[in-house]
Design a protein around this motif. Structure first.
Motif, PDB file in Angstrom:
ATOM      1  N   GLU A 362      27.440 -42.700 -21.124  1.00  0.00           N
ATOM      2  CA  GLU A 362      26.665 -43.824 -20.614  1.00  0.00           C
ATOM      3  C   GLU A 362      25.399 -43.904 -21.424  1.00  0.00           C
ATOM      4  O   GLU A 362      24.758 -42.896 -21.712  1.00  0.00           O
ATOM      5  CB  GLU A 362      26.304 -43.586 -19.149  1.00  0.00           C
ATOM      6  N   ARG A 363      25.049 -45.100 -21.806  1.00  0.00           N
ATOM      7  CA  ARG A 363      23.842 -45.226 -22.599  1.00  0.00           C
ATOM      8  C   ARG A 363      22.987 -46.352 -22.039  1.00  0.00           C
ATOM      9  O   ARG A 363      23.482 -47.456 -21.808  1.00  0.00           O
ATOM     10  CB  ARG A 363      24.210 -45.506 -24.043  1.00  0.00           C
ATOM     11  N   ALA A 364      21.728 -46.035 -21.845  1.00  0.00           N
ATOM     12  CA  ALA A 364      20.796 -47.053 -21.335  1.00  0.00           C
ATOM     13  C   ALA A 364      20.095 -47.691 -22.507  1.00  0.00           C
ATOM     14  O   ALA A 364      19.556 -46.996 -23.373  1.00  0.00           O
ATOM     15  CB  ALA A 364      19.782 -46.393 -20.415  1.00  0.00           C
ATOM     16  N   THR A 365      20.136 -49.026 -22.567  1.00  0.00           N
ATOM     17  CA  THR A 365      19.500 -49.720 -23.691  1.00  0.00           C
ATOM     18  C   THR A 365      18.647 -50.873 -23.184  1.00  0.00           C
ATOM     19  O   THR A 365      18.797 -51.318 -22.046  1.00  0.00           O
ATOM     20  CB  THR A 365      20.558 -50.302 -24.653  1.00  0.00           C
ATOM     21  N   VAL A 366      17.778 -51.360 -24.046  1.00  0.00           N
ATOM     22  CA  VAL A 366      17.006 -52.567 -23.723  1.00  0.00           C
ATOM     23  C   VAL A 366      17.256 -53.627 -24.798  1.00  0.00           C
ATOM     24  O   VAL A 366      17.594 -53.291 -25.930  1.00  0.00           O
ATOM     25  CB  VAL A 366      15.485 -52.276 -23.657  1.00  0.00           C
ATOM     26  N   ASP A 367      17.126 -54.862 -24.426  1.00  0.00           N
ATOM     27  CA  ASP A 367      17.250 -55.977 -25.365  1.00  0.00           C
ATOM     28  C   ASP A 367      16.182 -56.993 -24.977  1.00  0.00           C
ATOM     29  O   ASP A 367      16.459 -58.009 -24.343  1.00  0.00           O
ATOM     30  CB  ASP A 367      18.661 -56.575 -25.254  1.00  0.00           C
ATOM     31  N   GLU A 389      12.196 -48.911 -25.363  1.00  0.00           N
ATOM     32  CA  GLU A 389      13.407 -48.200 -25.810  1.00  0.00           C
ATOM     33  C   GLU A 389      13.329 -46.727 -25.434  1.00  0.00           C
ATOM     34  O   GLU A 389      14.288 -46.145 -24.933  1.00  0.00           O
ATOM     35  CB  GLU A 389      13.580 -48.346 -27.329  1.00  0.00           C
ATOM     36  N   ASP A 390      12.181 -46.132 -25.697  1.00  0.00           N
ATOM     37  CA  ASP A 390      12.008 -44.717 -25.342  1.00  0.00           C
ATOM     38  C   ASP A 390      12.168 -44.495 -23.858  1.00  0.00           C
ATOM     39  O   ASP A 390      12.812 -43.540 -23.422  1.00  0.00           O
ATOM     40  CB  ASP A 390      10.617 -44.227 -25.777  1.00  0.00           C
ATOM     41  N   LEU A 391      11.582 -45.403 -23.133  1.00  0.00           N
ATOM     42  CA  LEU A 391      11.612 -45.253 -21.680  1.00  0.00           C
ATOM     43  C   LEU A 391      13.026 -45.390 -21.126  1.00  0.00           C
ATOM     44  O   LEU A 391      13.421 -44.666 -20.205  1.00  0.00           O
ATOM     45  CB  LEU A 391      10.690 -46.321 -21.044  1.00  0.00           C
ATOM     46  N   ALA A 392      13.809 -46.279 -21.744  1.00  0.00           N
ATOM     47  CA  ALA A 392      15.196 -46.470 -21.276  1.00  0.00           C
ATOM     48  C   ALA A 392      15.981 -45.179 -21.404  1.00  0.00           C
ATOM     49  O   ALA A 392      16.811 -44.839 -20.561  1.00  0.00           O
ATOM     50  CB  ALA A 392      15.865 -47.590 -22.083  1.00  0.00           C
ATOM     51  N   ALA A 398      12.891 -45.965 -13.952  1.00  0.00           N
ATOM     52  CA  ALA A 398      11.708 -46.815 -14.106  1.00  0.00           C
ATOM     53  C   ALA A 398      12.075 -48.290 -14.110  1.00  0.00           C
ATOM     54  O   ALA A 398      11.229 -49.154 -13.889  1.00  0.00           O
ATOM     55  CB  ALA A 398      10.975 -46.450 -15.391  1.00  0.00           C
ATOM     56  N   PHE A 399      13.344 -48.569 -14.407  1.00  0.00           N
ATOM     57  CA  PHE A 399      13.753 -49.971 -14.494  1.00  0.00           C
ATOM     58  C   PHE A 399      14.353 -50.482 -13.186  1.00  0.00           C
ATOM     59  O   PHE A 399      14.889 -51.578 -13.139  1.00  0.00           O
ATOM     60  CB  PHE A 399      14.787 -50.151 -15.613  1.00  0.00           C
ATOM     61  N   GLU A 400      14.265 -49.648 -12.128  1.00  0.00           N
ATOM     62  CA  GLU A 400      14.952 -50.037 -10.895  1.00  0.00           C
ATOM     63  C   GLU A 400      14.191 -51.067 -10.061  1.00  0.00           C
ATOM     64  O   GLU A 400      14.780 -51.798  -9.283  1.00  0.00           O
ATOM     65  CB  GLU A 400      15.260 -48.789 -10.060  1.00  0.00           C
ATOM     66  N   GLY A 401      12.853 -51.138 -10.252  1.00  0.00           N
ATOM     67  CA  GLY A 401      12.073 -52.100  -9.477  1.00  0.00           C
ATOM     68  C   GLY A 401      12.053 -53.481 -10.103  1.00  0.00           C
ATOM     69  O   GLY A 401      12.877 -53.778 -10.981  1.00  0.00           O
ATOM     70  N   GLU A 402      11.090 -54.292  -9.665  1.00  0.00           N
ATOM     71  CA  GLU A 402      10.960 -55.626 -10.250  1.00  0.00           C
ATOM     72  C   GLU A 402      10.223 -55.582 -11.573  1.00  0.00           C
ATOM     73  O   GLU A 402      10.464 -56.396 -12.449  1.00  0.00           O
ATOM     74  CB  GLU A 402      10.183 -56.542  -9.287  1.00  0.00           C
ATOM     75  N   HIS A 403       9.296 -54.603 -11.632  1.00  0.00           N
ATOM     76  CA  HIS A 403       8.526 -54.453 -12.855  1.00  0.00           C
ATOM     77  C   HIS A 403       8.673 -53.047 -13.418  1.00  0.00           C
ATOM     78  O   HIS A 403       8.921 -52.112 -12.676  1.00  0.00           O
ATOM     79  CB  HIS A 403       7.033 -54.727 -12.602  1.00  0.00           C
ATOM     80  N   LYS A 419      12.824 -59.317 -18.112  1.00  0.00           N
ATOM     81  CA  LYS A 419      12.502 -59.653 -19.506  1.00  0.00           C
ATOM     82  C   LYS A 419      12.835 -58.517 -20.478  1.00  0.00           C
ATOM     83  O   LYS A 419      12.703 -58.659 -21.686  1.00  0.00           O
ATOM     84  CB  LYS A 419      10.999 -59.953 -19.658  1.00  0.00           C
ATOM     85  N   THR A 420      13.232 -57.345 -19.960  1.00  0.00           N
ATOM     86  CA  THR A 420      13.488 -56.202 -20.859  1.00  0.00           C
ATOM     87  C   THR A 420      14.932 -56.155 -21.328  1.00  0.00           C
ATOM     88  O   THR A 420      15.261 -55.463 -22.280  1.00  0.00           O
ATOM     89  CB  THR A 420      13.200 -54.856 -20.153  1.00  0.00           C
ATOM     90  N   GLY A 421      15.827 -56.876 -20.654  1.00  0.00           N
ATOM     91  CA  GLY A 421      17.248 -56.830 -21.054  1.00  0.00           C
ATOM     92  C   GLY A 421      17.850 -55.468 -20.826  1.00  0.00           C
ATOM     93  O   GLY A 421      18.782 -55.045 -21.509  1.00  0.00           O
ATOM     94  N   PHE A 422      17.304 -54.751 -19.847  1.00  0.00           N
ATOM     95  CA  PHE A 422      17.788 -53.398 -19.579  1.00  0.00           C
ATOM     96  C   PHE A 422      19.220 -53.410 -19.083  1.00  0.00           C
ATOM     97  O   PHE A 422      19.600 -54.227 -18.251  1.00  0.00           O
ATOM     98  CB  PHE A 422      16.879 -52.729 -18.543  1.00  0.00           C
ATOM     99  N   SER A 423      20.028 -52.502 -19.645  1.00  0.00           N
ATOM    100  CA  SER A 423      21.385 -52.351 -19.121  1.00  0.00           C
ATOM    101  C   SER A 423      21.887 -50.945 -19.401  1.00  0.00           C
ATOM    102  O   SER A 423      21.411 -50.270 -20.306  1.00  0.00           O
ATOM    103  CB  SER A 423      22.334 -53.384 -19.745  1.00  0.00           C
TER     104      SER A 423
END
Length: 583
Positions: A362-367, A389-392, A398-403, A419-423
RNA sequence: GCGCGGUUGGUCCAGUGGUAGGACAUUAGCUUCCCAAGCUAAUAGCCCGGGUUCAAUUCCCGGACCGCGCACCA
């Protein structure tokens, strides 16, 4: 006959009969260069063909032919610019030359004097008042000579780029690895061979063609997976070998280990099974081209002798004049060469190894949405992306909330997660890029030729007359058959010439001779090692048979002309023995 | 690169301050019905440069090359 005498007689024979001789002697000669004459060139070609057949064709390896001149960066990477460059200092008292870097390393706290510039080493010698290891005289103030064993040249006109004549053929293979692996369809293991010239500006070339400045190598670079467990040894495990391993060398009592490849690999004497495999193949090949197995051994390199990257290293050695000379080296070079060229060139010197079972991670990425980040952060937008990217990778939660909150130059910023395109995605990893390891069997062709001649040299007596002959293997003998008319006679000569022409057309190396009496002609051929001679006599004109005479035994048989080409080809290939022929 | 020895026909050697000789090999002819035979003839040489000398292949100096020892041989 003493061994020394054999060597002198062989050198004389080589000159007289056209095996090899000093080059450019009309201009006084030049040290360390030899020309192979008609017989020598043919013998060398036959040995190379035999090597190619065994180590390229039979093994399914690829042969290439690379240039002898390569640009400087190749040798920076390979390490030859450093290691082939010696600092020599000469003692003003006793006149002996020594390695200045060694003297410095042995007597000061400097550990890598070789890498220091020469003026600095000269200063150190003066400062520490270092002395000559031989006679104790002071060396301060003596100039240090920079001696590079590589021949330097310039490539192109003007401010040309420096180049060197290769000091070994191997680099021509290593530098082309990225392309060669494509030809091998990216699969390990695979082998690449090359037969070619190499050049070393030896300080002191010696002993005929044993140590020259230009020589021919036949090398195989065999690329394996670092985790490769070794080849199938069944074809070589029963080969008997004489090993002069480290233990025997340290005992220094003349002992030698008689064993088999299978046993030596099993008990760890030969550390690497691939090395064991090539030792076995090589021993059998050497025997097939005429190296005397009673004057042959494999010697293991002592720890201080082998290059730092080589984990196990053996030499094939042959005995000449009571001395053992190296005729091949077998080294496990690890990933040294490919790593160095990868580092020096920036190219990829790897092979992709697929896993048996692809791994899923599993890989967490941002776009990130740059149309938002750009206006919002201006020139800092790039840094924000990096932080996201580092944070992902480090903290998905950290990406679970609204901000999502990031820190930038000590300040905290909030960014809407949308807006981060986190997935988080599943990714399949099919394998990895690995740097292959290299097993290198490296043969000296000139030294082999010398050994083959030396081991073939024989003297005996025929009908009370002394005879010199070369017991060369038919497969490699430069001239395979001599054709003679029994005596001066137009009919005999015409028939003999016809036979010679036919045999040449059949691809055999033939010499025709009608000068002097028949015995003289036999002796001429004996001395160059021609295995068979054919004599046309009056009976031949009537019944179409000729006398075939064998070199070693001088035995003769009457054989029909019609089958001659076929019979001789079978003799050359070793498919039939002369004694077994009907006739 | 240092030391010692050496360099004379294609090969191996002899020899000389007045430019050389042998053996073997090679070529041609004769001879020769299977192992370097014999006879005749021919071809072919003093490593290079400088010095000494009327004259140097020879003596001296330097160089090149070869062999051996030392060093070197990643």
């Amino acid at each position: 006959m003493s061994e020394q005498a054999t060597s002198q007689k062989l050198t004389e024979l080589a000159k007289r009969r056209g095996y090899f001789f000093q080059s450019s002697s009309a201009y006084g000669g030049v040290g360390g260069f030899y020309t192979f004459g008609p017989q020598g060139a043919a013998l060398k070609g036959n040995l190379e063909d035999a090597w190619r057949e065994r180590f390229a064709v039979s093994e399914g390896n690829m042969e290439i032919d690379a240039p002898t001149i390569m640009p400087e960066p190749v040798f920076e990477s390979s390490g030859h610019l450093d290691t082939f460059d010696d600092m020599l200092i000469e003692c003003p008292e006793c006149g002996e030359s020594h390695r200045a870097d060694h003297i410095v390393e042995d007597n000061t706290e400097y550990e890598d004097a070789e890498s220091l510039p020469i003026p600095e080493v000269e200063e150190i010698v003066a400062e520490y008042e270092l002395v000559c290891p031989s006679c104790g005289a002071g060396l301060a103030g003596q100039a240090i000579d920079d001696f590079n064993l590589m021949f330097a040249t310039n490539i192109g006109p003007g401010d040309a780029q420096p180049g060197y004549l290769r000091p070994e053929t191997a680099q021509g293979i290593f530098v082309e690895f990225p392309r060669l692996k494509e030809y091998a369809r990216n699969t390990l293991p695979f082998g690449v061979t090359q037969i070619g010239r190499a050049y070393r500006n030896e300080i002191s070339p010696r002993r005929s063609i044993i140590r020259t400045r230009e020589f021919t190598q036949a090398e195989l670079e065999y690329f394996i997976d670092p985790e490769d467990e070794g080849p199938d040894l069944s074809s070589v495990e029963d080969v008997s070998v004489r090993l002069y391993a480290v233990g025997e060398q340290q005992a220094d009592d003349g002992s030698i280990r008689e064993t088999t490849i299978g046993e030596a690999v099993a008990d760890g004497t030969i550390a690497d099974p691939w090395v064991g495999y090539f030792l076995g193949v090589s021993q059998e090949w050497y025997a097939s081209v005429g190296v005397d197995m009673d004057r042959f051994r494999f010697r293991q390199h002592l720890a201080g002798e082998r290059a730092h990257y080589a984990s196990d290293c053996w030499d094939a050695e042959s005995e000449i004049d009571g001395n053992w000379i190296e005729i091949a080296g077998f080294a496990h070079r690890g990933d040294y060469d490919l790593s160095k060229h990868a580092e020096g060139s920036g190219d990829r010197f790897t092979v992709f190894r697929q896993y048996d079972d692809p791994q899923t991670v599993e890989r967490a990425t941002v776009d990130p949405d740059m149309s938002y980040l750009g206006p919002e952060f201006g020139g800092d937008a790039g840094a924000v992306v990096d932080a996201l990217e580092d944070l992902a990778v480090s903290d998905r939660e950290a990406f679970e909330g609204e901000h999502v909150e990031i820190e930038l130059a000590g300040e905290s910023h909030e960014i809407p997660v949308e807006k981060t395109g986190f997935s988080v995605d599943e990714e399949t990893i099919a394998g990895e890029h690995i740097i292959p390891h290299v097993i290198e069997p490296s043969f000296g062709v000139d030294r082999l030729l010398y050994t083959v001649l030396h081991h073939a040299y024989a003297e005996d007596e025929v009908a009370g007359e002394e005879r010199t002959y070369l017991e060369l293997e038919p497969e490699v003998a430069p001239t395979f058959v001599g054709v003679f008319p029994l005596q001066s006679d137009d009919d005999l000569e015409a028939t003999a010439r016809e036979i010679a022409t036919e045999l040449r057309a059949a691809g055999l190396s033939v010499t025709y001779d009608d000068s002097g009496n028949i015995g003289r002609r036999y002796r001429r051929q004996d001395e160059v090692g021609t295995p068979f001679c054919i004599t046309v006599d009056y009976e031949s004109l009537e019944d179409g048979t000729v006398t075939v005479r064998e070199r070693d035994s001088t035995a003769q048989k009457r054989l029909p002309v019609d089958d001659l080409a076929e019979t001789l080809a079978a003799l050359r290939a070793g498919d039939v023995a002369f004694e077994a022929l009907e006739g």
